[in-house]
Design a protein around this motif. Structure first.
Motif, PDB file in Angstrom:
ATOM      1  N   VAL A  85       0.845  -1.206   0.000  1.00  0.00           N
ATOM      2  CA  VAL A  85       0.000   0.000   0.000  1.00  0.00           C
ATOM      3  C   VAL A  85       0.873   1.246   0.000  1.00  0.00           C
ATOM      4  N   HIS A  86       1.957   1.201   0.774  1.00  0.00           N
ATOM      5  CA  HIS A  86       2.897   2.332   0.807  1.00  0.00           C
ATOM      6  C   HIS A  86       3.506   2.580  -0.576  1.00  0.00           C
ATOM      7  N   MET A  87       3.756   1.499  -1.326  1.00  0.00           N
ATOM      8  CA  MET A  87       4.357   1.619  -2.646  1.00  0.00           C
ATOM      9  C   MET A  87       3.331   1.920  -3.738  1.00  0.00           C
ATOM     10  N   GLY A  88       2.050   1.952  -3.363  1.00  0.00           N
ATOM     11  CA  GLY A  88       1.005   2.294  -4.325  1.00  0.00           C
ATOM     12  C   GLY A  88       0.547   1.141  -5.196  1.00  0.00           C
ATOM     13  N   SER A  89       0.881  -0.095  -4.807  1.00  0.00           N
ATOM     14  CA  SER A  89       0.463  -1.252  -5.608  1.00  0.00           C
ATOM     15  C   SER A  89      -1.050  -1.421  -5.592  1.00  0.00           C
ATOM     16  N   TRP A  90      -1.682  -1.161  -4.452  1.00  0.00           N
ATOM     17  CA  TRP A  90      -3.132  -1.161  -4.317  1.00  0.00           C
ATOM     18  C   TRP A  90      -3.489  -0.340  -3.092  1.00  0.00           C
ATOM     19  N   SER A  91      -4.776  -0.172  -2.837  1.00  0.00           N
ATOM     20  CA  SER A  91      -5.212   0.661  -1.717  1.00  0.00           C
ATOM     21  C   SER A  91      -6.509   0.123  -1.132  1.00  0.00           C
ATOM     22  N   TYR A  92      -6.854   0.639   0.034  1.00  0.00           N
ATOM     23  CA  TYR A  92      -8.107   0.294   0.708  1.00  0.00           C
ATOM     24  C   TYR A  92      -8.943   1.565   0.829  1.00  0.00           C
ATOM     25  N   PRO A  93      -9.834   1.796  -0.128  1.00  0.00           N
ATOM     26  CA  PRO A  93     -10.536   3.075  -0.214  1.00  0.00           C
ATOM     27  C   PRO A  93     -11.643   3.279   0.809  1.00  0.00           C
ATOM     28  N   ASP A  94     -12.155   2.214   1.420  1.00  0.00           N
ATOM     29  CA  ASP A  94     -13.267   2.364   2.362  1.00  0.00           C
ATOM     30  C   ASP A  94     -12.779   2.823   3.735  1.00  0.00           C
ATOM     31  N   ASP A  95     -13.747   3.226   4.570  1.00  0.00           N
ATOM     32  CA  ASP A  95     -13.418   3.727   5.903  1.00  0.00           C
ATOM     33  C   ASP A  95     -13.121   2.589   6.874  1.00  0.00           C
ATOM     34  N   GLY A  96     -12.315   2.933   7.884  1.00  0.00           N
ATOM     35  CA  GLY A  96     -12.008   1.976   8.939  1.00  0.00           C
ATOM     36  C   GLY A  96     -11.131   2.622   9.986  1.00  0.00           C
ATOM     37  N   LEU A  97     -11.452   2.388  11.252  1.00  0.00           N
ATOM     38  CA  LEU A  97     -10.649   2.945  12.339  1.00  0.00           C
ATOM     39  C   LEU A  97      -9.448   2.065  12.650  1.00  0.00           C
TER      40      LEU A  97
END
Length: 267
Positions: A85-97
Motif C-alpha cells: 500500500v505504501h508503494m502504491g500497488s493497491w489501496s483500501y478506499p473504504d473507511d475503517g478505524l
C-alpha cells in the motif's frame, strides 16, 4: 460412476476446507450491499473475521497448533500489505478505524484464511508428501520469494527465475491425497498452480466487492491482470512450505516422544 462419486466427495471436502475464506467472501458481499452507519465497513469485517476464528476453535474445526500457524500468515500478510500500500500497488478506499498505515487489520485474515484452507485440506485429504527437498534449500527459497515481493520495486523482478527454481527443486515431489478410500497423487508444483488459479479467481471477486482496489480499479472495476497468478503461485509456495515444515517437525517430535515412552516402559 465412480469418477463422479469421487468428484462429488472431492468437491464437498474442498468446500469444507474453504469455510474461513467462504465466510470472508460472504461478508465482503454483504457489507458492500448493506451499509451500517454506526460502524465502518473494514472494522465490521475485522470483527467478523475474529468471531469466525473463535468459532472455528470452539467447534474443533481448527486446533490451537493450527491457529499458531495461521497467525504466522496473518503477520506475514499484514507486513506485505503495509509495504504494498505504501508503494502504491493497491489501496483500501473504504473507511475503517482499525488500520495500520492505511491497511485495515482484517486484511491479514485474507492471508491467514489461505493457511486455514491448507491446514483443513491437510486433515480432510490426509495429505502426504514424497521426496521433500532439503530443508535449507526450501527455507532459502521461501526467504528469497518473500524478499522478491519487496525488492522488485527497486531492482529486477526475479519471479520467473524463482518459478524455474521451484519447478527444479520440487520436480520429484508428489502430494498424495485421499478421496473417500481412494488415494490419488499429483505433482506438488501442479497443486501450487491449481491453488494459485483459484485464489486469483477469488481475488477478482474480492476486489469487485471492494476488499481492496488496484490503481486501475479506482474509477471502475475491471478484472485483475492475469499476471497476478504468478504472484499467488509464489505466495502459495511459501504457505504450503511453512505448513508442511511445521507438520513434519510436529510429527518428528511426536515420534520421538512415543519412542522415549516405549524405551522407558521397557526399562
Amino acid at each position: 460412476m465412480k469418477f463422479f462419486r469421487l468428484l462429488w466427495i472431492f468437491t464437498w471436502k474442498q468446500a469444507l476446507c474453504c469455510i474461513f475464506p467462504g465466510i470472508i467472501f460472504l461478508s465482503l458481499a454483504l457489507t458492500k450491499l448493506i451499509n451500517l452507519p454506526f460502524i465502518p465497513r473494514y472494522d465490521l469485517l475485522l470483527i467478523i473475521c475474529l468471531l469466525t476464528q473463535i468459532l472455528l476453535i470452539k467447534f474443533g474445526l481448527e486446533t490451537w497448533d493450527e491457529l499458531k500457524v495461521i497467525m504466522v500468515f496473518h503477520v506475514i500478510g499484514l507486513v506485505l500489505e503495509v509495504y504494498k500500500v505504501h508503494m502504491g500497488s493497491w489501496s483500501y478506499p473504504d473507511d475503517g478505524l482499525m488500520k495500520i498505515a492505511g491497511v485495515p487489520l482484517y486484511s491479514g485474515f485474507m492471508y491467514s484464511s489461505i493457511a486455514s484452507y491448507i491446514c483443513q485440506a491437510w486433515k480432510r485429504f490426509d495429505l502426504k508428501m514424497t521426496n521433500w527437498p532439503n530443508i535449507w534449500l526450501i527455507t532459502a527459497l521461501c526467504v528469497t520469494i518473500y524478499g522478491n515481493f519487496f525488492t522488485h520495486h527497486f531492482i529486477i523482478d526475479f519471479r520467473w527465475v524463482l518459478i524455474v527454481l521451484v519447478l527444479l527443486l520440487f520436480r520429484k515431489t508428489y502430494v498424495y491425497f485421499k478421496v473417500s478410500a481412494t488415494q490419488l497423487k499429483m505433482p506438488l508444483s501442479l497443486s501450487f498452480l491449481c491453488i494459485a488459479f483459484f485464489i486469483y479467481l477469488a481475488e477478482n471477486i474480492a476486489s469487485f466487492y471492494g476488499a481492496w482496489a488496484y490503481p486501475d480499479q479506482l474509477v471502475e472495476w475491471r478484472p485483475v491482470h492475469v499476471s497476478k497468478i504468478t504472484s499467488w503461485y509464489l505466495l502459495v509456495i511459501i504457505s504450503i512450505i511453512i505448513v508442511a515444515q511445521l507438520k513434519f517437525i510436529k510429527q518428528k517430535l511426536e515420534k520421538t516422544t512415543v519412542t522415549t515412552k516405549n524405551e522407558a516402559t521397557l526399562k
